[in-house]
Design a protein around this motif. Structure first.
Motif, PDB file in Angstrom:
ATOM      1  N   THR A  95      -5.578   7.023   6.110  1.00 19.39           N
ATOM      2  CA  THR A  95      -6.830   6.508   6.687  1.00 19.39           C
ATOM      3  C   THR A  95      -8.016   7.405   5.878  1.00 19.39           C
ATOM      4  OG1 THR A  95      -6.609   7.392   8.896  1.00 19.39           O
ATOM      5  CG2 THR A  95      -5.984   5.153   8.450  1.00 19.39           C
ATOM      6  N   SER A  96      -8.992   6.923   5.558  1.00 18.80           N
ATOM      7  CA  SER A  96     -10.041   7.459   4.850  1.00 18.80           C
ATOM      8  C   SER A  96     -11.302   6.715   4.712  1.00 18.80           C
ATOM      9  CB  SER A  96      -9.743   8.277   3.580  1.00 18.80           C
ATOM     10  OG  SER A  96     -10.795   8.997   2.898  1.00 18.80           O
ATOM     11  N   PHE A  97     -12.455   7.209   4.934  1.00 18.14           N
ATOM     12  CA  PHE A  97     -13.619   6.596   4.682  1.00 18.14           C
ATOM     13  C   PHE A  97     -14.002   6.377   3.169  1.00 18.14           C
ATOM     14  CE2 PHE A  97     -14.532   8.383   8.852  1.00 18.14           C
ATOM     15  CZ  PHE A  97     -14.641   7.268   9.461  1.00 18.14           C
ATOM     16  N   LYS A  98     -13.399   7.074   2.285  1.00 23.09           N
ATOM     17  CA  LYS A  98     -13.573   6.714   0.862  1.00 23.09           C
ATOM     18  C   LYS A  98     -11.860   6.526   0.047  1.00 23.09           C
ATOM     19  CE  LYS A  98     -13.668  11.752   0.189  1.00 23.09           C
ATOM     20  NZ  LYS A  98     -14.580  12.847  -0.299  1.00 23.09           N
ATOM     21  N   GLY A  99     -11.979   6.505  -1.035  1.00 21.30           N
ATOM     22  CA  GLY A  99     -10.707   6.330  -2.223  1.00 21.30           C
ATOM     23  C   GLY A  99     -10.074   4.933  -1.659  1.00 21.30           C
ATOM     24  N   TYR A 100      -8.801   4.970  -1.231  1.00 22.60           N
ATOM     25  CA  TYR A 100      -7.991   3.832  -0.776  1.00 22.60           C
ATOM     26  C   TYR A 100      -8.398   3.219   0.689  1.00 22.60           C
ATOM     27  CZ  TYR A 100      -5.091   4.640  -4.974  1.00 22.60           C
ATOM     28  OH  TYR A 100      -4.689   4.538  -6.384  1.00 22.60           O
TER      29      TYR A 100
ATOM     30  N   LEU B  42      10.347   1.059  -1.675  1.00 18.72           N
ATOM     31  CA  LEU B  42      11.598  -0.112  -1.855  1.00 18.72           C
ATOM     32  C   LEU B  42      12.913   0.133  -1.771  1.00 18.72           C
ATOM     33  CD1 LEU B  42       9.412  -2.181  -4.292  1.00 18.72           C
ATOM     34  CD2 LEU B  42       9.363  -2.423  -1.826  1.00 18.72           C
ATOM     35  N   ARG B  43      13.653  -0.594  -1.626  1.00 18.06           N
ATOM     36  CA  ARG B  43      15.212  -0.325  -1.658  1.00 18.06           C
ATOM     37  C   ARG B  43      15.671   0.178  -3.150  1.00 18.06           C
ATOM     38  NH1 ARG B  43      17.626  -6.647  -2.086  1.00 18.06           N
ATOM     39  NH2 ARG B  43      16.075  -7.433  -3.016  1.00 18.06           N
ATOM     40  N   ASP B  44      14.943  -0.228  -4.162  1.00 15.51           N
ATOM     41  CA  ASP B  44      15.241   0.252  -5.629  1.00 15.51           C
ATOM     42  C   ASP B  44      14.479   1.718  -5.873  1.00 15.51           C
ATOM     43  OD1 ASP B  44      12.548  -0.305  -6.170  1.00 15.51           O
ATOM     44  OD2 ASP B  44      12.896  -2.164  -7.510  1.00 15.51           O
ATOM     45  N   GLY B  45      13.820   2.170  -4.874  1.00 15.19           N
ATOM     46  CA  GLY B  45      13.234   3.581  -5.223  1.00 15.19           C
ATOM     47  C   GLY B  45      11.783   3.516  -5.586  1.00 15.19           C
ATOM     48  N   ARG B  46      11.293   2.372  -5.999  1.00 12.37           N
ATOM     49  CA  ARG B  46       9.820   2.273  -6.400  1.00 12.37           C
ATOM     50  C   ARG B  46       9.003   2.503  -5.015  1.00 12.37           C
ATOM     51  NH1 ARG B  46      12.040  -1.595 -10.124  1.00 12.37           N
ATOM     52  NH2 ARG B  46      12.106  -0.716 -12.130  1.00 12.37           N
ATOM     53  N   ILE B  47       7.706   2.746  -5.469  1.00  7.90           N
ATOM     54  CA  ILE B  47       7.003   2.737  -4.183  1.00  7.90           C
ATOM     55  C   ILE B  47       5.690   1.507  -4.722  1.00  7.90           C
ATOM     56  CG2 ILE B  47       5.054   4.426  -3.165  1.00  7.90           C
ATOM     57  CD1 ILE B  47       6.849   6.682  -4.524  1.00  7.90           C
ATOM     58  N   VAL B  48       5.335   1.099  -3.531  1.00  4.99           N
ATOM     59  CA  VAL B  48       4.091   0.095  -3.612  1.00  4.99           C
ATOM     60  C   VAL B  48       3.086   0.589  -2.653  1.00  4.99           C
ATOM     61  CG1 VAL B  48       3.424  -2.276  -3.119  1.00  4.99           C
ATOM     62  CG2 VAL B  48       5.897  -1.953  -4.135  1.00  4.99           C
ATOM     63  N   VAL B  49       1.955   0.376  -3.388  1.00  7.55           N
ATOM     64  CA  VAL B  49       0.751   1.134  -2.659  1.00  7.55           C
ATOM     65  C   VAL B  49      -0.233  -0.193  -2.381  1.00  7.55           C
ATOM     66  CG1 VAL B  49      -1.378   2.604  -2.842  1.00  7.55           C
ATOM     67  CG2 VAL B  49       0.881   3.255  -3.898  1.00  7.55           C
ATOM     68  N   TYR B  50      -0.574  -0.031  -1.019  1.00  8.67           N
ATOM     69  CA  TYR B  50      -1.641  -1.433  -0.945  1.00  8.67           C
ATOM     70  C   TYR B  50      -2.913  -0.568  -0.157  1.00  8.67           C
ATOM     71  CZ  TYR B  50       2.704  -4.200  -0.331  1.00  8.67           C
ATOM     72  OH  TYR B  50       4.101  -4.657  -0.312  1.00  8.67           O
ATOM     73  N   GLY B  51      -3.805  -0.601  -1.069  1.00  9.11           N
ATOM     74  CA  GLY B  51      -5.241  -0.131  -0.488  1.00  9.11           C
ATOM     75  C   GLY B  51      -6.427  -0.876  -0.268  1.00  9.11           C
ATOM     76  N   HIS B  52      -7.451  -0.344   0.492  1.00 11.82           N
ATOM     77  CA  HIS B  52      -8.396  -1.052   1.111  1.00 11.82           C
ATOM     78  C   HIS B  52      -8.411  -2.071   2.385  1.00 11.82           C
ATOM     79  CE1 HIS B  52     -10.261   0.957  -2.275  1.00 11.82           C
ATOM     80  NE2 HIS B  52      -9.663   0.284  -3.348  1.00 11.82           N
ATOM     81  N   LEU B  53      -7.109  -1.789   2.956  1.00  8.05           N
ATOM     82  CA  LEU B  53      -6.634  -2.515   4.044  1.00  8.05           C
ATOM     83  C   LEU B  53      -7.851  -2.583   5.227  1.00  8.05           C
ATOM     84  CD1 LEU B  53      -2.938  -1.686   4.272  1.00  8.05           C
ATOM     85  CD2 LEU B  53      -4.122  -3.751   3.107  1.00  8.05           C
ATOM     86  N   SER B  54      -7.809  -3.950   5.689  1.00  9.35           N
ATOM     87  CA  SER B  54      -8.915  -3.875   7.021  1.00  9.35           C
ATOM     88  C   SER B  54      -8.138  -3.356   8.358  1.00  9.35           C
ATOM     89  CB  SER B  54      -9.313  -5.258   7.393  1.00  9.35           C
ATOM     90  OG  SER B  54      -8.457  -5.959   7.484  1.00  9.35           O
ATOM     91  N   LYS B  55      -6.738  -3.524   8.378  1.00  4.50           N
ATOM     92  CA  LYS B  55      -5.999  -2.952   9.583  1.00  4.50           C
ATOM     93  C   LYS B  55      -4.542  -3.111   9.077  1.00  4.50           C
ATOM     94  CE  LYS B  55      -5.569  -6.943  12.291  1.00  4.50           C
ATOM     95  NZ  LYS B  55      -5.636  -7.516  13.648  1.00  4.50           N
TER      96      LYS B  55
ATOM     97  N   LEU C  53     -11.917  -3.982   2.974  1.00  2.00           N
ATOM     98  CA  LEU C  53     -12.915  -3.074   1.994  1.00  2.00           C
ATOM     99  C   LEU C  53     -12.841  -1.770   2.291  1.00  2.00           C
ATOM    100  CD1 LEU C  53     -15.630  -3.096   3.497  1.00  2.00           C
ATOM    101  CD2 LEU C  53     -15.726  -5.344   2.987  1.00  2.00           C
ATOM    102  N   SER C  54     -12.074  -1.451   3.164  1.00  5.94           N
ATOM    103  CA  SER C  54     -12.172   0.119   3.825  1.00  5.94           C
ATOM    104  C   SER C  54     -12.025   1.026   2.491  1.00  5.94           C
ATOM    105  CB  SER C  54     -11.103   0.469   4.425  1.00  5.94           C
ATOM    106  OG  SER C  54      -9.720   0.286   4.152  1.00  5.94           O
ATOM    107  N   GLY C  55     -13.084   1.823   2.423  1.00  7.50           N
ATOM    108  CA  GLY C  55     -13.094   2.745   1.046  1.00  7.50           C
ATOM    109  C   GLY C  55     -13.482   2.124  -0.273  1.00  7.50           C
ATOM    110  N   ALA C  56     -14.147   0.734  -0.136  1.00 18.10           N
ATOM    111  CA  ALA C  56     -14.304   0.180  -1.425  1.00 18.10           C
ATOM    112  C   ALA C  56     -15.741  -0.409  -0.976  1.00 18.10           C
ATOM    113  CB  ALA C  56     -13.349  -1.016  -1.575  1.00 18.10           C
TER     114      ALA C  56
END
Length: 173
Positions: A77-82, A90-103, A146-149
């Protein structure tokens, strides 16, 4: 010279994005028509965009879903960036990033809020083990914002198991 080296490294990952190809069965992260406002590798001041930005019709609060089974391994959590960001391993080892969430989803969101209040600091960078916040494909994990955006949207990334950016549009979307 540092920016030249960054460009070369980033170009390498575009050419050799991931040795293991996806089976292409990830779920789209929202129930909105897939529209992008920014593409993978668009140039930004001093860096390349490591994901895609998904249009949310100028609104916040749309449900955001886990694209596959895995676990929430990081939250920041930050006021800037994401802004409010969630990292799903994920189960296959990859990483998913979800940014600018409201909650975040309710249980996780409440835990983060309690921690923020106890340390009297909004900015957090938290890591979790696989058994703390497991998720199934299609589960609501947060809400668009729109957090950080400057404008409402969902920033969405897929990264390799080694944390290198991958073009999400090459993985079944």
């Amino acid at each position: 010279m540092n920016s030249v080296l960054s460009c070369i490294v980033f170009a390498f990952f575009l050419i050799y994005p991931d040795m293991a190809q996806s089976d292409g069965d990830y779920r789209w992260p929202m129930k909105l028509k897939p529209e992008l406002t920014s593409r993978f590798c668009d140039y930004r001041a001093g860096h390349f965009h490591a994901g895609v930005d998904i249009r949310t019709r100028g609104k916040t609060g749309y449900r955001v879903y886990a694209v596959d089974d895995g676990y929430i391994y990081r939250v920041s959590t930050s006021f800037k960036g994401y802004g409010k960001a969630l990292y799903l391993k994920l189960r296959d080892g990859r990483i998913v990033v979800y940014g600018h969430l409201s909650k975040f989803e309710d249980e996780l969101g409440e835990e983060i809020r309690k921690l923020q209040m106890s340390v009297r600091r909004y900015n957090q960078n938290l890591f979790f083990s696989p058994d703390e916040y497991p998720v199934k494909r299609g589960r609501v994990i947060g809400y668009s914002g729109l957090s950080g955006a400057r404008a409402p949207h969902l920033h969405f990334e897929i990264r390799s198991a080694g944390n290198n950016p991958l073009n999400p549009l090459k993985y079944g979307f």
